[in-house]
Design an enzyme around this catalytic site. Structure first.
Site, PDB file in Angstrom:
ATOM      1  N   LYS A  28      -7.523  -0.528  -4.979  1.00 21.42           N
ATOM      2  CA  LYS A  28      -6.367  -1.354  -4.646  1.00 21.42           C
ATOM      3  C   LYS A  28      -5.403  -1.440  -5.834  1.00 21.42           C
ATOM      4  O   LYS A  28      -5.823  -1.452  -6.993  1.00 21.42           O
ATOM      5  CB  LYS A  28      -6.880  -2.743  -4.249  1.00 21.42           C
ATOM      6  CG  LYS A  28      -5.858  -3.682  -3.667  1.00 21.42           C
ATOM      7  CD  LYS A  28      -6.539  -4.959  -3.210  1.00 21.42           C
ATOM      8  CE  LYS A  28      -5.569  -5.961  -2.619  1.00 21.42           C
ATOM      9  NZ  LYS A  28      -6.280  -7.163  -2.124  1.00 21.42           N
ATOM     10  N   SER A  65      -4.832  -8.401   2.175  1.00 19.54           N
ATOM     11  CA  SER A  65      -3.911  -7.682   1.326  1.00 19.54           C
ATOM     12  C   SER A  65      -4.397  -6.288   0.919  1.00 19.54           C
ATOM     13  O   SER A  65      -3.649  -5.522   0.319  1.00 19.54           O
ATOM     14  CB  SER A  65      -3.609  -8.508   0.067  1.00 19.54           C
ATOM     15  OG  SER A  65      -4.806  -8.719  -0.686  1.00 19.54           O
ATOM     16  N   SER A 113      -8.924 -10.710   2.539  1.00 17.25           N
ATOM     17  CA  SER A 113      -8.157  -9.503   2.210  1.00 17.25           C
ATOM     18  C   SER A 113      -8.944  -8.203   2.225  1.00 17.25           C
ATOM     19  O   SER A 113      -8.358  -7.129   2.207  1.00 17.25           O
ATOM     20  CB  SER A 113      -7.485  -9.662   0.844  1.00 17.25           C
ATOM     21  OG  SER A 113      -6.527 -10.686   0.896  1.00 17.25           O
TER      22      SER A 113
END
Length: 572
Positions: free
Chosen positions: A136, A211, A235
């Protein structure tokens, strides 16, 4: 007077010019970031082409279809080389098969070729020897940006690998791509003004969640076999649900939360750490992949690099156990009723577990409205959102965040008035709650601890091993996550509790689900319920998942339960 007016006019003109120049500078930064990403993709495409010319006979489809455990076995025995596997995945991504459809990639990691040479030179093979891994955006990798989708983080390179990336590399993994995130990470719609909107590879009209949405899209699109995300409200679990993947949010302290060493602090690190910690965790196509990743990360290197991580190695005996489990279950938390297909998934999984010899016990999570409004949202907006607003340099705000940003900008007195007048209509009313003193903040943290203790007591009274419950889904149509921030109650609960929780796909949306959705009224057929109905309609064929939960520090038991659910769902 005329001199004063002239001075005032000049000041206003100077202010306008200053703001204009500031916006131009910001636009230039964003354009440079996008150009750097595009140039990186071209370089990787060229490197892939050179590899294909040298080794034209590689059967890429066969490699891409291998599960992680089988791919690892091939790499360990030498029947596949790390170079062949890396370039196969680079080709999948750089050929734009995944990125053009989804816009999931933030940047290639050019240092992956150096790491490849390191891996090829190792005599001892780590557990992830030769495995390409995506990470990420904000997980620190030396020489890369950690942007959080924010303009102010552009140009700030990370100076040292984060602990997690160091351990991945020592286990032989090759980090090769960084994936897109929503601006400031505070959204489950994956969009930011710099790199744009990420879409779901299963349906381009749908969101991949967030996210960790870039991770979800890249893995579901076949461009990565293993990814690392983070989770502070769902997330990891929401993208896994939306994209049909398996994902695990561990107990936050089980894997070290370190961004690396950027030249300046990342504005997204540390928000709400005092009350609700952020957890790092793996995302993949199956549960065995998650277990292998956790086993690789929970090693002596991790414990030596960061002594604050409890030295608890992965317990293979617990993961491999076949002892019948005592499973608590619920299909609604009483706060935000989920679509019929998600509740059906829990009921079907419950019946399958019972048939397999497990004991199922009805469980009711206590006081979810209180948890959502007074514990979760108040943690994030304890200061009325001022610290969060400060990260939006030049007032550049993604459309997906504008409702929350505008809400935070409302003066405190107006917020209080709205809270009184509109409380029956506002599920986001907690954004109005603030901590007005340090003492109130300490009391707030104490309330979280009290709730955790009460929840664990209720769990223990029922003698539960694990809990089966719903997760938000199926994938929302793009644009809807921003309208339904508080729909994440199903996942945020286990961030407040800091329990390990994972998501497993068990079904798909059926025509019967769609028909039942037409009758959906939610809690009270209010605007929120009607918006949720619109967000998920027309989802036939999209993945439907369930959530599996264990007590803190019992990741192995959580994964073992997830594996059981996965096995039973595949046997249908």
């Amino acid at each position: 007077t005329s001199a004063a007016l002239t001075l005032l006019g000049s000041s206003v003109a100077a202010l306008v010019v200053w703001k204009w120049l500031g916006k131009k500078k910001i636009q230039k930064k964003m354009e440079e970031a996008r150009r750097s990403r595009d140039e990186g993709m071209k370089k990787m495409a060229k490197a892939v082409q050179q590899f294909r010319e040298q080794v034209p006979s590689v059967q890429t489809d066969g490699i891409l279809s291998l599960p992680l455990l089988e791919l690892t076995a091939r790499l360990q025995e030498g029947s596949l080389s790390p170079r062949t596997v890396l370039y196969t995945y680079l080709e999948k991504v750089s050929a734009l098969e995944v990125t053009q459809q989804t816009n999931c990639l933030r940047h290639f990691i050019p240092e992956c070729e150096e790491q490849l040479q390191e891996v090829e030179g190792h005599k001892e093979k780590g557990l992830l020897h030769g495995i390409p891994v995506s990470i990420k955006d904000h997980i620190g990798h030396k020489g890369q940006l950690a942007t959080c989708g924010l303009v102010q983080c552009l140009g700030t390179l990370v100076e040292e690998d984060s602990v997690l990336v160091k351990v991945l590399k020592r286990q032989g993994a090759i980090p090769f791509a960084m994936t897109n995130v929503p601006q400031s990470l505070f959204s489950y719609e994956c969009s930011n003004p710099i790199f744009g909107q990420t879409l779901n590879p299963l349906n381009a009209q749908r969101s991949p969640g967030g996210s960790s949405g870039g991770e979800g899209a890249l893995i579901a699109g076949g461009g990565s076999i293993l990814g690392i995300g983070s989770d502070m409200g769902g997330s990891i679990r929401l993208p896994s649900s939306f994209c049909g993947l398996c994902g695990l949010k561990p107990t936050a302290e089980r894997l070290r939360w370190v961004l690396g060493l950027p030249c300046q602090p990342c504005p997204c690190s540390g928000w709400a750490e005092g009350g609700i910690p952020c957890a790092l965790g793996p995302m993949a196509r199956d549960v065995d992949s998650l277990a292998l990743c956790m086993k690789a990360l929970l090693c002596q290197e991790m414990f030596q690099l960061d002594p604050t991580v409890p030295p608890i190695p992965f317990n293979e005996e617990v993961y491999s156990s076949s002892t019948p489990l005592r499973v608590g279950y619920y299909d609604t938390d009483g706060y935000f009723p989920l679509p019929p297909c998600m509740r059906r998934a829990v009921r079907e999984t419950r019946r399958a577990l019972q048939a397999a010899g497990h004991q199922l016990v009805l469980f009711s999570p206590p006081r979810i409205p209180y948890v959502m409004t007074e514990l979760f949202m108040k943690t994030f907006f304890a200061d009325g959102g001022r610290a969060w607003l400060d990260v939006f340099t030049g007032n550049i705000v993604d459309p997906g965040l504008k409702p929350q940003v505008n809400s935070c900008k409302i003066p405190r007195l107006v917020k209080k008035l709205l809270a009184v007048l509109l409380k029956p209509l506002l599920k986001d009313v907690a954004m109005i709650s603030t901590c007005r003193s340090v003492q109130e903040m300490w009391n707030h943290h104490h309330q979280i601890q009290v709730y955790r203790s009460q929840f664990i007591s209720q769990w223990k009274e029922l003698q539960l091993d694990v809990v089966l419950c719903p997760v938000l889904g199926p994938a929302f149509t793009t644009g809807y996550p921003r309208k339904l921030l508080t729909a994440i109650s199903s996942t945020m609960l286990y961030n407040v509790l800091n329990f390990p929780a994972g998501v497993v796909p068990v079904s798909t949306v059926t025509e019967a689900d769609e028909e039942e959705l037409k009758l959906y009224r939610g809690c009270c057929d209010d605007p929120w319920d009607r918006t949720l109905k619109q967000a998920v309609s027309g989802a036939v064929g999209l993945p439907v998942a369930v959530q599996c939960v264990a007590l803190p520090w019992q990741e192995e038991l959580c994964l073992r339960f997830m594996k059981e659910v996965e096995t039973l769902s595949r046997a249908k």
